[in-house]
Motif scaffolding. Sequence first.
Motif, mmCIF file in Angstrom:
data_model
loop_
_atom_site.group_PDB
_atom_site.id
_atom_site.type_symbol
_atom_site.label_atom_id
_atom_site.label_comp_id
_atom_site.label_asym_id
_atom_site.label_seq_id
_atom_site.Cartn_x
_atom_site.Cartn_y
_atom_site.Cartn_z
ATOM 1 N N PRO A 149 35.458 32.833 29.500
ATOM 2 C CA PRO A 149 36.329 33.642 28.638
ATOM 3 C C PRO A 149 37.481 32.810 28.070
ATOM 4 C CG PRO A 149 35.784 34.852 30.633
ATOM 5 C CD PRO A 149 35.261 33.451 30.821
ATOM 6 N N GLN A 150 37.816 33.086 26.826
ATOM 7 C CA GLN A 150 38.873 32.334 26.148
ATOM 8 C C GLN A 150 40.208 32.441 26.889
ATOM 9 O OE1 GLN A 150 38.909 30.211 23.497
ATOM 10 N NE2 GLN A 150 36.677 30.333 23.637
ATOM 11 N N GLN A 151 40.438 33.571 27.550
ATOM 12 C CA GLN A 151 41.697 33.744 28.285
ATOM 13 C C GLN A 151 41.849 32.668 29.347
ATOM 14 O OE1 GLN A 151 41.772 35.008 31.684
ATOM 15 N NE2 GLN A 151 43.937 35.519 31.899
ATOM 16 N N LYS A 152 40.759 32.365 30.073
ATOM 17 C CA LYS A 152 40.825 31.380 31.145
ATOM 18 C C LYS A 152 40.907 29.962 30.587
ATOM 19 C CE LYS A 152 38.805 34.144 34.801
ATOM 20 N NZ LYS A 152 37.845 34.227 35.924
ATOM 21 N N GLY A 202 49.675 49.840 39.395
ATOM 22 C CA GLY A 202 50.123 48.910 38.356
ATOM 23 C C GLY A 202 49.814 47.469 38.700
ATOM 24 N N ILE A 203 48.785 47.246 39.524
ATOM 25 C CA ILE A 203 48.397 45.898 39.950
ATOM 26 C C ILE A 203 47.142 45.482 39.202
ATOM 27 C CG2 ILE A 203 47.605 44.481 41.887
ATOM 28 C CD1 ILE A 203 49.259 46.242 43.749
ATOM 29 N N VAL A 204 47.216 44.355 38.503
ATOM 30 C CA VAL A 204 46.080 43.847 37.743
ATOM 31 C C VAL A 204 45.293 42.879 38.616
ATOM 32 C CG1 VAL A 204 45.352 42.540 35.703
ATOM 33 C CG2 VAL A 204 47.322 44.089 35.557
ATOM 34 N N LEU A 205 44.054 43.222 38.917
ATOM 35 C CA LEU A 205 43.197 42.363 39.724
ATOM 36 C C LEU A 205 41.921 42.025 38.956
ATOM 37 C CD1 LEU A 205 43.419 44.133 43.207
ATOM 38 C CD2 LEU A 205 44.701 42.132 42.426
ATOM 39 N N GLU A 206 41.478 40.791 39.098
ATOM 40 C CA GLU A 206 40.164 40.435 38.587
ATOM 41 C C GLU A 206 39.123 40.984 39.556
ATOM 42 O OE1 GLU A 206 39.095 36.076 39.509
ATOM 43 O OE2 GLU A 206 41.282 36.071 39.327
ATOM 44 N N PRO A 207 37.842 41.005 39.177
ATOM 45 C CA PRO A 207 36.831 41.581 40.080
ATOM 46 C C PRO A 207 36.841 40.978 41.478
ATOM 47 C CG PRO A 207 35.896 41.317 37.896
ATOM 48 C CD PRO A 207 37.262 40.686 37.852
ATOM 49 N N ALA A 208 36.880 39.650 41.588
ATOM 50 C CA ALA A 208 36.903 39.031 42.919
ATOM 51 C C ALA A 208 38.180 39.392 43.665
ATOM 52 C CB ALA A 208 36.768 37.516 42.796
ATOM 53 N N GLY A 209 39.282 39.555 42.938
ATOM 54 C CA GLY A 209 40.556 39.884 43.562
ATOM 55 C C GLY A 209 40.605 41.284 44.145
ATOM 56 N N ALA A 210 39.701 42.163 43.686
ATOM 57 C CA ALA A 210 39.670 43.546 44.175
ATOM 58 C C ALA A 210 38.716 43.735 45.344
ATOM 59 C CB ALA A 210 39.263 44.479 43.028
ATOM 60 N N LEU A 211 37.956 42.706 45.703
ATOM 61 C CA LEU A 211 36.929 42.844 46.738
ATOM 62 C C LEU A 211 37.501 43.308 48.074
ATOM 63 C CD1 LEU A 211 34.635 39.745 46.091
ATOM 64 C CD2 LEU A 211 33.873 42.125 46.191
ATOM 65 N N ASP A 219 40.902 39.333 31.939
ATOM 66 C CA ASP A 219 40.977 39.414 30.477
ATOM 67 C C ASP A 219 40.857 40.888 30.090
ATOM 68 O OD1 ASP A 219 40.679 39.305 27.751
ATOM 69 O OD2 ASP A 219 39.230 37.660 27.760
ATOM 70 N N PHE A 220 41.900 41.440 29.493
ATOM 71 C CA PHE A 220 41.904 42.868 29.191
ATOM 72 C C PHE A 220 40.885 43.264 28.132
ATOM 73 C CE2 PHE A 220 45.564 43.179 31.841
ATOM 74 C CZ PHE A 220 45.629 44.517 32.219
ATOM 75 N N GLU A 221 40.286 42.300 27.467
ATOM 76 C CA GLU A 221 39.173 42.626 26.576
ATOM 77 C C GLU A 221 37.980 43.148 27.373
ATOM 78 O OE1 GLU A 221 38.186 39.406 24.014
ATOM 79 O OE2 GLU A 221 40.114 39.439 22.963
ATOM 80 N N ARG A 222 37.961 42.876 28.679
ATOM 81 C CA ARG A 222 36.882 43.369 29.536
ATOM 82 C C ARG A 222 37.165 44.763 30.084
ATOM 83 N NH1 ARG A 222 35.560 39.028 34.081
ATOM 84 N NH2 ARG A 222 33.653 40.289 34.256
ATOM 85 N N LEU A 223 38.328 45.324 29.800
ATOM 86 C CA LEU A 223 38.688 46.621 30.373
ATOM 87 C C LEU A 223 37.703 47.732 29.995
ATOM 88 C CD1 LEU A 223 40.692 48.050 32.185
ATOM 89 C CD2 LEU A 223 42.131 48.493 30.182
ATOM 90 N N ARG A 268 31.586 50.721 33.712
ATOM 91 C CA ARG A 268 30.861 50.500 34.956
ATOM 92 C C ARG A 268 31.401 51.403 36.062
ATOM 93 N NH1 ARG A 268 28.895 44.260 35.222
ATOM 94 N NH2 ARG A 268 28.033 45.054 37.178
ATOM 95 N N ALA A 269 32.703 51.615 36.087
ATOM 96 C CA ALA A 269 33.298 52.486 37.095
ATOM 97 C C ALA A 269 32.830 53.929 36.912
ATOM 98 C CB ALA A 269 34.818 52.409 37.020
ATOM 99 N N GLN A 270 32.802 54.398 35.677
ATOM 100 C CA GLN A 270 32.361 55.766 35.409
ATOM 101 C C GLN A 270 30.901 55.955 35.804
ATOM 102 O OE1 GLN A 270 33.570 55.933 31.176
ATOM 103 N NE2 GLN A 270 34.683 57.780 31.725
ATOM 104 N N ARG A 271 30.068 54.980 35.468
ATOM 105 C CA ARG A 271 28.656 55.090 35.804
ATOM 106 C C ARG A 271 28.457 55.085 37.317
ATOM 107 N NH1 ARG A 271 26.355 50.579 31.767
ATOM 108 N NH2 ARG A 271 24.588 50.614 33.201
#
Length: 412
Positions: free
Chosen positions: A105-108, A275-284, A311-315, A321-324
Motif C-alpha cells: 500500500p502507498q501509505q506504507k 477511538g483506537i486505530v489498529l491494523e489487522p495484525a494489531g487487533a489480533l 490505510d483508511f482507504e481499506r476501511l 468483511r465485518a458485516q458479512r
Amino acid sequence: MTDFPSLARAAESQMRSVFDPTPLTRNDTLSDRYGADIWLKREDLSPVRSYKLRGAFNAMRKVMAGPEAAPHFVCASAGNHAQGVAFMCRHFGVHGTIFMPVTTPQQKIGQTRKFGGDQVEVRLIGDYFDDTLATAQAYCRETGGHFLSPFDDADVIEGQASVAVEIEAQLGRLPDRIVLPVGGGGLSAGTHGYCGDAVPLTLVEPSGGACLAAALAAGQPTRLSHVDSFADGAAVAQIGARTFAHLKNIAPADVLAIDEDRICTTMLDMLNVEGIVLEPAGALAVDALKDIRDRIAGQTVVCVTSGGNFDFERLPEVKERAQRYAGLKKYFVLRMPQRPGALKDFLEILGPQDDIARFEYLKKSARNFGSVLIGIETTAAENFQRIEREMTEAGFEYRDITNDTILAEFLI
C-alpha cells in the motif's frame, strides 16, 4: 554467559535514548466485557506505529558496535519492519536500502520514505514477498550489505523482548497472562524468552497465516502453501528457525487462529468505541479475548496491540468483511421475472431495518427472467431468516453467494 532476560533489559535501557516506552493502559470497556483486568500495551503508539523498530534498533546498534565500518543495511518488508529500519537508519545516520513488494500500500511506502529521509532508498520489487526477499538477499551478496531479518535474528528477538521488559516495569509485576500476535515469531519468541514459564502466553495468528501452529504440528518450521495477506503484519508463510527454537514447547492449546473477517469486527469496535486505530495484525490480541474469556476471569491480562499502520482507504473493505462475518450483510443472485411489478413485489419483502446496498442486473437481455445481484444490509442477523423465507414463499428463486469465494471475487 549473559542470560536472555538480562540482554532484554539492556536492550530496553539502550532504547530510551531514542524513544520513550509505549503506554500500558487499562481498558475499562474490555475489562467489564470479559470480567478481567485488561491492559493494552500500545505498540501502535510507537514512533513508527509498531513494535518493529525495537528489533531494528537492537540489531543495528550491535552491528555498529562491531568491527564493520559504515555498514550498509538492507531489508525486505511489506511495511512495519521497513518503517522500523528506515527510522533507525536516519537515527544512526547510516544508509539503508529497503526492498518492498510492488503491491505494498502507498501509505506504507510513503511512511517508510518519510521515516528514512535521505538515508534510505526504497526499491519496489516483485508482486509477492518471496520475490522481494530473494532480490534483497541477492543484493546483499553482491554489495556486501548487512541484511536485517524482520524476525529470525537473535538480536531482533532480543530487541522485541523489550516489550515484556516494559510491561513488567509499568505494571509493577508480570501479569497473569500476555496475549500477543504471531507472524514470524520475533515478538512472541522475545516475550517467551523474557518471561519463561512465569507467565502463560496466548499466541494469536491469522487463519490465513497460521505458521506457528503448522510448525508445532510438524515439530519444525513448515512452509504454508498459501497465505492470506489481509493481516499483512502477521501473514507469514514460515516461522523463523530461531524464533521457533524459543516457541517449540508452547502448548498447541495456547496458539489460536483467528478468522480474518472476525478481526475486522474488532478493528471497527476499537475504532468506534475506543477511538483506537489498529491494523489487522494489531487487533489480533484483542480479538482473541473472545476465545479465552473462560480462562481469564478475574485475571490481569495484557494484550499487545502490535501495530496501527492502517490505510483508511481499506476501511470500506474492513466494514464489509465485518458485516458479512456478523451476518448483517448478504449477497444474493436473484432470478427476477421480467414483468411489471416484479421489483415492487420483491421490495415489499424488505422490512424497516433492511436496506439494499447493491442492485445490479447481470443478464439484461433475458426475455422472461433476469439475474440480479443484490446486496442487503440489516441490523440483526436473524432478519435474514424472514427475508429468505418470504422470498421463497413469493416464488423468487435465489442463491446466497455471500461466502462463495469465487463468485464473490467476480461479482462483489
